[in-house]
Structure formats: structure tokens, C-alpha cells
Scaffold this active site. Structure first.
Site, PDB file in Angstrom:
ATOM      1  N   PRO A   2      -2.230 -14.914   4.712  1.00 27.37           N
ATOM      2  CA  PRO A   2      -1.087 -14.009   4.621  1.00 27.37           C
ATOM      3  C   PRO A   2      -1.433 -12.766   3.801  1.00 27.37           C
ATOM      4  O   PRO A   2      -2.052 -12.863   2.741  1.00 27.37           O
ATOM      5  CB  PRO A   2      -0.022 -14.862   3.934  1.00 27.37           C
ATOM      6  CG  PRO A   2      -0.396 -16.262   4.263  1.00 27.37           C
ATOM      7  CD  PRO A   2      -1.897 -16.274   4.271  1.00 27.37           C
ATOM      8  N   GLU A   3      -1.036 -11.616   4.293  1.00 29.77           N
ATOM      9  CA  GLU A   3      -1.287 -10.367   3.586  1.00 29.77           C
ATOM     10  C   GLU A   3      -0.091 -10.012   2.710  1.00 29.77           C
ATOM     11  O   GLU A   3       0.887 -10.758   2.636  1.00 29.77           O
ATOM     12  CB  GLU A   3      -1.624  -9.276   4.596  1.00 29.77           C
ATOM     13  CG  GLU A   3      -2.849  -9.641   5.425  1.00 29.77           C
ATOM     14  CD  GLU A   3      -3.295  -8.568   6.400  1.00 29.77           C
ATOM     15  OE1 GLU A   3      -3.001  -7.371   6.175  1.00 29.77           O
ATOM     16  OE2 GLU A   3      -3.952  -8.913   7.397  1.00 29.77           O
ATOM     17  N   LYS A  50      -2.027 -10.360  -2.766  1.00 27.62           N
ATOM     18  CA  LYS A  50      -1.965 -11.544  -1.917  1.00 27.62           C
ATOM     19  C   LYS A  50      -1.695 -12.816  -2.717  1.00 27.62           C
ATOM     20  O   LYS A  50      -1.808 -13.921  -2.177  1.00 27.62           O
ATOM     21  CB  LYS A  50      -3.276 -11.705  -1.149  1.00 27.62           C
ATOM     22  CG  LYS A  50      -3.576 -10.546  -0.199  1.00 27.62           C
ATOM     23  CD  LYS A  50      -4.888 -10.779   0.527  1.00 27.62           C
ATOM     24  CE  LYS A  50      -5.233  -9.617   1.439  1.00 27.62           C
ATOM     25  NZ  LYS A  50      -6.510  -9.822   2.149  1.00 27.62           N
ATOM     26  N   ARG A 303     -15.913  -9.246   8.172  1.00 26.94           N
ATOM     27  CA  ARG A 303     -14.590  -9.301   8.789  1.00 26.94           C
ATOM     28  C   ARG A 303     -14.661  -8.805  10.226  1.00 26.94           C
ATOM     29  O   ARG A 303     -15.321  -7.794  10.517  1.00 26.94           O
ATOM     30  CB  ARG A 303     -13.595  -8.436   8.002  1.00 26.94           C
ATOM     31  CG  ARG A 303     -13.320  -8.928   6.599  1.00 26.94           C
ATOM     32  CD  ARG A 303     -12.517 -10.215   6.641  1.00 26.94           C
ATOM     33  NE  ARG A 303     -12.313 -10.744   5.303  1.00 26.94           N
ATOM     34  CZ  ARG A 303     -13.104 -11.626   4.724  1.00 26.94           C
ATOM     35  NH1 ARG A 303     -14.166 -12.060   5.359  1.00 26.94           N
ATOM     36  NH2 ARG A 303     -12.845 -12.076   3.519  1.00 26.94           N
TER      37      ARG A 303
END
Length: 326
Positions: A2-3, A50, A303
């Protein structure tokens, strides 16, 4: 994981329980002694980037919120409808207005029993993994069968039952005790204290812009989804060194980051979905073929990145292998 917008929503779920005493504890975690939370009062709830932080004190602590303060918190948390399902990251409970890949793990894990009974200053830090979530007064249910064909509900890492009868369930998260929230609100893109000048200075570094955006020292709460989307919105190639971009381009990119994050948070609080233009897409909104690559600093985390070679033309300087394009 989750950001920033998702974790802020998790914090809003916990806010109505601030001031209440824990009556029973459960969960599968072995990182902390869950029984040590029994009979403690939830003193405060904060979010930084975060990470979610909950402060606990002894139930009789004079520093606990007054009845009036608790009423104001509950009133602030009322008025929003329960959101709809948004993957396994979504939560359901009364809200207020205002999945990306794993990033660095906790660096300061402390699993000792807290001395919260001695007073304020003992915080439980939550760092959520992929599909991590918080649920208020309900448990997560299986949305599909597992590989064995079983419909097995996810097991919460921690469940806090309160004397009021309500409860909070925390899923797929790591927990550790700390003396205070370790964060700089000036780097949090959703904080009113976000320092725009500091962010612009960071963006102007000679590193590829996609590395800089995920550096939590400067852009706390900004994750891989936000990174991909704002680079497309700003028409910037992910491997463009920040130092090659004009100040006006950096300003526009920062505006995109703040606006996209704010819109995402607002959508979550209203129960809406997230409209993605480039992340995990095969074509951009203009119909161009999208490319995908694995980018990351040497020796650091890589990423997945999606970009449109036509809408985001390459602008590189110097030599070096920055990516593994697929």
C-alpha cells in the site's frame, strides 16, 4: 505494498478507536508479544509515508484523550460511506474526507515488550506488505480459492478488541516497537508540511528520475504505482537524469505527484477506484505500445516500470547499463 494514500485511509480507520482500552488481543504475529497490549489505551494514531504508528499507554494514564477529545475524533470520522471492494487492499468502515512491489524492510526491528504502562512515547509501527490492509469491525474474506482450491480467509497478523465492542484487524504487515514515529513530514507528499523546495532539489539530482521518486527520504509515501503514473502524466522517460530536466519540467512533475496522490486518496475515501493510464498497461491512452523494464539503482531494489516510448521520449546522458528491459 500500500502506498501513501492507502495507509492514510488505514489511519482514518483507527482514529475512532483512539482513547479506547484494549480488552482482548489476537493474531498470528510472533514479532511482538501481543498479550502486552492487553488493558492498554490507544493513545494516538499517525501516518508517515507508508508507515502507520499507534501509540499505547496505561489505561489510567492522565495523558489519555478526554471524553470531549474522543467525541471530536469520532465526529471527524463519521459521514463517509463504506467503500467498495478494491482488490485485497481495500478496507470497509466509516471514513472522513481528507500493490506495488516490496520496498526496504524494517531497519530498526524491536520485539521487546513495551513499557507503555510507564507513560506516553511507546509506538507500534506497522509496515504493510503486498495486499496489506486494516479492517475495522470486520475480518477480511477470501475473494477467490487458493492453489489447493480452498476458500480460506486471510489470517490477521494482529487483532485488537476494545472495551467498546469494536475491533481492528491488521493484515500482511510487519510490526515493531519504537520510541517515536521516525519520519520527516516535510518529505510526505500528502502532508501539509511537505517541503516543495526540498523535493525539487532532490529531483534535480543526476540520478535517473525513477530512482529519485522512490527515495523515501524525499518522497515519503510515493510508491511504484504513483511513480509510473506521474512520469507518464509529465511525459518524462523514467531513466531521464533529473539534472537534465528544466526547472519547469520538474515543477510539473512534482505537481503531478501531489495531484495524483491527493486524487487517489479522495477516491479511496469516496469508495471509488483508481483510473490507471500506464501502470500494467499494454497500450497508453493514445494507443501506443507500452514498454516494460526493471529499473533500480546499483545494489538496490529493482522496480517494474511501464512507459510509452512515444509519449515519454528517451533523454539520457553518459554511459551505463541502468536497466533490464523486457
Amino acid at each position: 505494498m500500500p502506498e501513501g494514500p492507502s495507509v492514510r485511509k488505514f489511519q482514518l480507520l483507527t482514529s475512532p478507536f483512539v482513547g479506547q482500552v484494549v480488552s482482548k488481543v489476537g493474531g498470528s504475529t510472533r514479532k511482538i508479544n501481543v498479550n502486552s497490549l492487553n488493558a492498554l489505551r490507544l493513545q494516538d494514531s499517525q501516518v508517515h509515508g507508508k508507515n502507520l504508528y499507534l501509540a499505547f499507554v496505561a489505561a489510567e494514564s492522565p495523558l489519555a484523550p478526554t471524553a470531549e477529545e474522543r467525541a471530536l475524533r469520532r465526529e471527524a470520522a463519521n459521514g463517509a460511506s463504506s467503500p467498495g471492494q478494491e482488490g485485497q487492499e481495500q478496507v470497509s468502515a466509516a471514513q472522513t474526507h481528507p500493490q506495488d512491489e516490496e520496498v526496504q524492510e524494517l531497519q530498526h526491528t524491536r520485539s521487546e515488550i513495551p513499557a507503555a504502562a510507564e507513560g506516553l512515547g511507546h509506538w507500534l509501527r506497522f509496515h504493510f506488505g503486498l495486499f496489506g490492509s486494516v479492517r475495522a469491525n470486520e475480518f477480511s474474506r477470501a475473494s477467490k480459492a487458493n492453489k489447493r482450491g480452498d476458500w480460506k480467509d486471510p489470517t490477521p497478523r494482529l487483532v485488537l478488541h476494545f472495551e467498546s465492542g469494536g475491533f481492528l484487524a491488521f493484515y500482511n504487515c510487519q510490526m515493531n516497537w519504537c520510541s517515536s514515529p521516525r519520519a520527516d513530514p516535510a518529505s510526505d507528499i500528502l502532508s501539509v508540511e511537505f517541503h516543495r523546495g526540498q523535493a525539487l532539489d532532490a529531483l534535480h539530482k543526476p540520478s535517473p528520475i525513477c530512482y529519485i521518486l522512490l527515495d523515501q527520504r524525499y518522497f515519503s509515501g510515493l510508491g511504484n504505482i504513483i511513480k509510473n503514473e506521474i512520469l507518464y502524466l509529465a511525459k518524462v522517460h523514467p531513466l531521464t537524469p533529473g539534472s537534465l530536466l528544466a526547472r519547469s519540467d520538474l515543477e510539473h512533475l512534482l505537481d503531478c505527484a501531489i495531484q495524483f496522490s491527493s486524487d487517489w486518496l479522495h477516491s479511496k475515501l469516496c469508495g471509488g477506484g483508481l483510473h490507471l493510464q500506464i501502470y500494467q498497461k499494454k497500450q497508453c491512452p493514445l494507443g501506443h505500445a507500452v514498454m516494460k523494464g526493471t529499473f533500480g539503482p546499483p545494489g538496490g531494489f529493482k522496480r517494474l516500470t511501464w512507459w510509452c516510448p512515444q509519449c515519454q521520449p528517451v533523454l539520457l546522458s553518459g554511459d551505463g547499463d541502468h536497466s533490464s528491459v523486457i
